[in-house]
Design a protein around this motif. Structure first.
Motif, PDB file in Angstrom:
ATOM      1  N   LEU A  70       0.818  -1.217   0.000  1.00  0.00           N
ATOM      2  CA  LEU A  70       0.000   0.000   0.000  1.00  0.00           C
ATOM      3  C   LEU A  70       0.850   1.264   0.000  1.00  0.00           C
ATOM      4  N   LEU A  71       2.089   1.162   0.446  1.00  0.00           N
ATOM      5  CA  LEU A  71       2.989   2.321   0.438  1.00  0.00           C
ATOM      6  C   LEU A  71       3.251   2.818  -0.978  1.00  0.00           C
ATOM      7  N   HIS A  72       3.023   1.963  -1.957  1.00  0.00           N
ATOM      8  CA  HIS A  72       3.295   2.326  -3.344  1.00  0.00           C
ATOM      9  C   HIS A  72       2.012   2.527  -4.150  1.00  0.00           C
ATOM     10  N   HIS A  73       0.864   2.636  -3.434  1.00  0.00           N
ATOM     11  CA  HIS A  73      -0.417   2.865  -4.094  1.00  0.00           C
ATOM     12  C   HIS A  73      -0.975   4.231  -3.711  1.00  0.00           C
ATOM     13  N   GLN A  74      -1.912   4.686  -4.517  1.00  0.00           N
ATOM     14  CA  GLN A  74      -2.640   5.923  -4.216  1.00  0.00           C
ATOM     15  C   GLN A  74      -3.772   5.552  -3.250  1.00  0.00           C
ATOM     16  N   CYS A  75      -3.606   5.928  -2.002  1.00  0.00           N
ATOM     17  CA  CYS A  75      -4.584   5.549  -0.972  1.00  0.00           C
ATOM     18  C   CYS A  75      -5.577   6.686  -0.729  1.00  0.00           C
ATOM     19  N   ILE A  76      -6.813   6.307  -0.501  1.00  0.00           N
ATOM     20  CA  ILE A  76      -7.894   7.266  -0.247  1.00  0.00           C
ATOM     21  C   ILE A  76      -8.322   7.081   1.198  1.00  0.00           C
ATOM     22  N   ARG A  77      -8.216   8.151   1.980  1.00  0.00           N
ATOM     23  CA  ARG A  77      -8.446   8.003   3.427  1.00  0.00           C
ATOM     24  C   ARG A  77      -9.512   8.955   3.935  1.00  0.00           C
ATOM     25  N   HIS A  78      -9.892   8.732   5.161  1.00  0.00           N
ATOM     26  CA  HIS A  78     -11.033   9.406   5.792  1.00  0.00           C
ATOM     27  C   HIS A  78     -10.552  10.138   7.041  1.00  0.00           C
ATOM     28  N   ARG A  79     -10.845  11.435   7.112  1.00  0.00           N
ATOM     29  CA  ARG A  79     -10.498  12.216   8.298  1.00  0.00           C
ATOM     30  C   ARG A  79     -11.755  12.419   9.149  1.00  0.00           C
ATOM     31  N   HIS A  80     -11.647  12.137  10.458  1.00  0.00           N
ATOM     32  CA  HIS A  80     -12.785  12.315  11.362  1.00  0.00           C
ATOM     33  C   HIS A  80     -13.117  13.791  11.517  1.00  0.00           C
ATOM     34  N   LEU A  81     -14.384  14.129  11.374  1.00  0.00           N
ATOM     35  CA  LEU A  81     -14.806  15.524  11.539  1.00  0.00           C
ATOM     36  C   LEU A  81     -14.656  15.993  12.980  1.00  0.00           C
ATOM     37  N   THR A  82     -14.969  15.113  13.931  1.00  0.00           N
ATOM     38  CA  THR A  82     -14.972  15.529  15.338  1.00  0.00           C
ATOM     39  C   THR A  82     -13.579  15.852  15.843  1.00  0.00           C
ATOM     40  N   SER A  83     -12.613  14.950  15.569  1.00  0.00           N
ATOM     41  CA  SER A  83     -11.264  15.116  16.119  1.00  0.00           C
ATOM     42  C   SER A  83     -10.258  15.663  15.114  1.00  0.00           C
ATOM     43  N   SER A  84     -10.649  15.716  13.827  1.00  0.00           N
ATOM     44  CA  SER A  84      -9.752  16.133  12.742  1.00  0.00           C
ATOM     45  C   SER A  84      -8.553  15.205  12.570  1.00  0.00           C
ATOM     46  N   THR A  85      -8.619  14.018  13.152  1.00  0.00           N
ATOM     47  CA  THR A  85      -7.544  13.046  12.998  1.00  0.00           C
ATOM     48  C   THR A  85      -7.875  12.081  11.856  1.00  0.00           C
ATOM     49  N   MET A  86      -6.828  11.513  11.271  1.00  0.00           N
ATOM     50  CA  MET A  86      -7.011  10.562  10.183  1.00  0.00           C
ATOM     51  C   MET A  86      -7.543   9.241  10.734  1.00  0.00           C
ATOM     52  N   HIS A  87      -8.537   8.684  10.044  1.00  0.00           N
ATOM     53  CA  HIS A  87      -9.052   7.374  10.417  1.00  0.00           C
ATOM     54  C   HIS A  87      -7.944   6.340  10.262  1.00  0.00           C
ATOM     55  N   GLN A  88      -7.646   5.625  11.334  1.00  0.00           N
ATOM     56  CA  GLN A  88      -6.532   4.683  11.313  1.00  0.00           C
ATOM     57  C   GLN A  88      -6.862   3.453  10.475  1.00  0.00           C
ATOM     58  N   TRP A  89      -5.852   2.965   9.775  1.00  0.00           N
ATOM     59  CA  TRP A  89      -5.991   1.736   8.998  1.00  0.00           C
ATOM     60  C   TRP A  89      -5.340   0.595   9.776  1.00  0.00           C
ATOM     61  N   TRP A  90      -6.079  -0.510   9.878  1.00  0.00           N
ATOM     62  CA  TRP A  90      -5.588  -1.670  10.601  1.00  0.00           C
ATOM     63  C   TRP A  90      -5.579  -2.892   9.694  1.00  0.00           C
ATOM     64  N   VAL A  91      -4.634  -3.785   9.938  1.00  0.00           N
ATOM     65  CA  VAL A  91      -4.608  -5.083   9.263  1.00  0.00           C
ATOM     66  C   VAL A  91      -4.398  -6.165  10.315  1.00  0.00           C
ATOM     67  N   THR A  92      -4.793  -7.370   9.982  1.00  0.00           N
ATOM     68  CA  THR A  92      -4.479  -8.536  10.801  1.00  0.00           C
ATOM     69  C   THR A  92      -3.415  -9.335  10.061  1.00  0.00           C
ATOM     70  N   GLN A  93      -2.250  -9.433  10.670  1.00  0.00           N
ATOM     71  CA  GLN A  93      -1.111 -10.072  10.006  1.00  0.00           C
ATOM     72  C   GLN A  93      -0.360 -10.925  11.020  1.00  0.00           C
ATOM     73  N   ASP A  94      -0.090 -12.161  10.659  1.00  0.00           N
ATOM     74  CA  ASP A  94       0.617 -13.085  11.543  1.00  0.00           C
ATOM     75  C   ASP A  94      -0.101 -13.233  12.888  1.00  0.00           C
ATOM     76  N   GLY A  95      -1.446 -13.214  12.810  1.00  0.00           N
ATOM     77  CA  GLY A  95      -2.240 -13.405  14.022  1.00  0.00           C
ATOM     78  C   GLY A  95      -2.327 -12.189  14.921  1.00  0.00           C
TER      79      GLY A  95
END
Length: 303
Positions: free
Chosen positions: A187-212
Motif C-alpha cells: 500500500l505504500l506504493h499505491h494511491q490511498c484514499i483516506r477518511h479524516r474524522h470531523l470531530t477530532s480532525s484526525t485521520m481514520h486509522q488503517w488496521w490489518v491482521t497479520q501473523d495473528g
C-alpha cells in the motif's frame, strides 16, 4: 433565589375539597397529625392563617380564599402535565430522534428497519446522518447508533451487531494500471484514499491482521475525505485504494465496480451499539427499539 413556599399546597387543597382535616388525611393516605403539621408549616411560611378552625369543621379565611382561587386551577394543570409526562414515558407511540452515521444505518439499522416498522406502527424514526460524533443530549436526540470504539463512557450502550467485516477495495480499472497489492506493505506504493474524522480532525486509522496480530498501518493519502462514503465513491471512480466497512460498498461489489484486495489481512471492526443517556432509559419507544435490535442480533448473528 428565594424559593416559593409551595410545599403543603396539595394538603391545603385537599382540606378544602374534603371539608375537614380528617377527611383530607384519609384521602391522602396519611395520619391526621401529618395533615395538621403540613398545614401549620404552610401558614407559617406564608405568614397568615388559611382556615378558621372549630372542633367539627374548617372554613377558609379571606387569605385562604385568595390562595384557593389561584392555586386550584394551577394544581389541576400541574396534575395534567404530570399525567401527560407519564403517558409519554410509557407510550409506545411517538417519534424517536436518532443520530447515526451512514455506516451505522447500513450495517445496523437498515437490515432491521422494515421488520421494526411493520411490528411497531405507532413509532416513527427521525434519523440524522452525522459522520462526526454529536452531543445527543445537547442536540435533542433520544439516542444514537455507533461503533463501540467511539462511544462516550457516560452513555448506556447495548450491542446490536456482531463484529463488523472490513475490506480494502479499489476499482478494476485502477488495479489494472497500478497492480493488485499482495501484502499491506504494498500500500505504500499505491494511491490511498483516506477518511479524516470531523470531530477530532484526525485521520481514520488503517488496521490489518497479520501473523495473528492486529497492526496499525499509515500509508500516505493521495485523497482525503471527511466521510467514509466519499472514500468509497472516489475508489469507485478509479482514484485509488480505500479501506472501510465491507457492507457499505456491497452494491458496488455486486456490480463489479469495486473489488476487494488484501482479503486475508482485513481486520474485523468493533460491533455497532445503540446508545442513550441515563435519563432516557424509561422512554418506552426507545426501550422497544433497543430490545428489538438486541433480540434480532441474537436471532440473526450474521446480519
Amino acid at each position: 433565589m428565594q424559593r416559593l413556599p409551595t410545599y403543603g399546597i396539595e394538603v391545603f387543597l385537599t382540606i378544602v375539597r374534603e371539608g375537614s382535616m380528617r377527611a383530607a388525611a384519609d384521602a391522602l393516605g396519611v395520619g391526621a397529625s401529618a395533615v395538621t403539621l403540613q398545614l401549620k408549616s404552610l401558614e407559617e411560611r406564608l405568614g397568615i392563617e388559611l382556615f378558621f378552625r372549630t372542633t367539627r369543621s374548617v372554613a377558609l379565611t379571606d387569605a385562604g380564599k385568595v390562595l384557593f382561587e389561584a392555586a386550584a386551577p394551577a394544581h389541576r394543570d400541574l396534575i395534567y402535565a404530570i399525567k401527560k409526562t407519564r403517558e409519554m414515558a410509557q407510550s409506545t407511540t411517538g417519534t424517536l430522534r436518532l443520530s447515526l452515521s451512514r455506516g451505522a444505518y447500513i450495517g445496523a439499522l437498515a437490515p432491521a428497519l422494515k421488520e421494526f416498522l411493520a411490528e411497531n406502527p405507532g413509532i416513527n424514526l427521525d434519523l440524522s446522518w452525522n459522520e462526526e460524533l454529536v452531543d445527543i443530549v445537547r442536540d435533542g436526540f433520544h439516542g444514537g447508533i455507533r461503533m463501540g470504539d467511539v462511544l462516550s463512557p457516560d452513555m448506556i450502550a447495548v450491542r446490536i451487531t456482531p463484529t463488523v467485516k472490513s475490506a480494502f477495495f479499489a476499482a478494476p480499472n485502477y488495479l489494472k494500471v497500478h497492480g493488485v497489492p499482495k501484502c499491506p506493505r504494498d500500500l505504500l506504493h499505491h494511491q490511498c484514499i483516506r477518511h479524516r474524522h470531523l470531530t477530532s480532525s484526525t485521520m481514520h486509522q488503517w488496521w490489518v491482521t497479520q501473523d495473528g496480530q492486529d497492526k496499525l498501518i499509515d500509508p500516505p493519502a493521495r485523497l482525503i475525505f471527511d466521510s467514509a462514503a466519499g472514500v468509497i465513491e472516489a475508489a469507485r471512480d478509479g482514484h485509488g485504494v480505500g479501506w472501510s466497512m465491507k457492507a457499505a460498498m456491497k452494491d458496488y461489489l455486486k456490480t463489479g465496480e469495486l473489488q476487494t484486495v488484501l482479503e486475508p489481512y482485513a481486520k474485523d471492526l468493533s460491533p455497532f451499539y445503540i446508545y442513550y443517556p441515563m435519563q432516557n432509559k424509561r422512554v418506552e419507544c426507545l426501550k422497544v427499539l433497543v430490545e428489538f435490535l438486541k433480540d434480532r442480533s441474537k436471532k440473526h448473528p450474521g446480519n
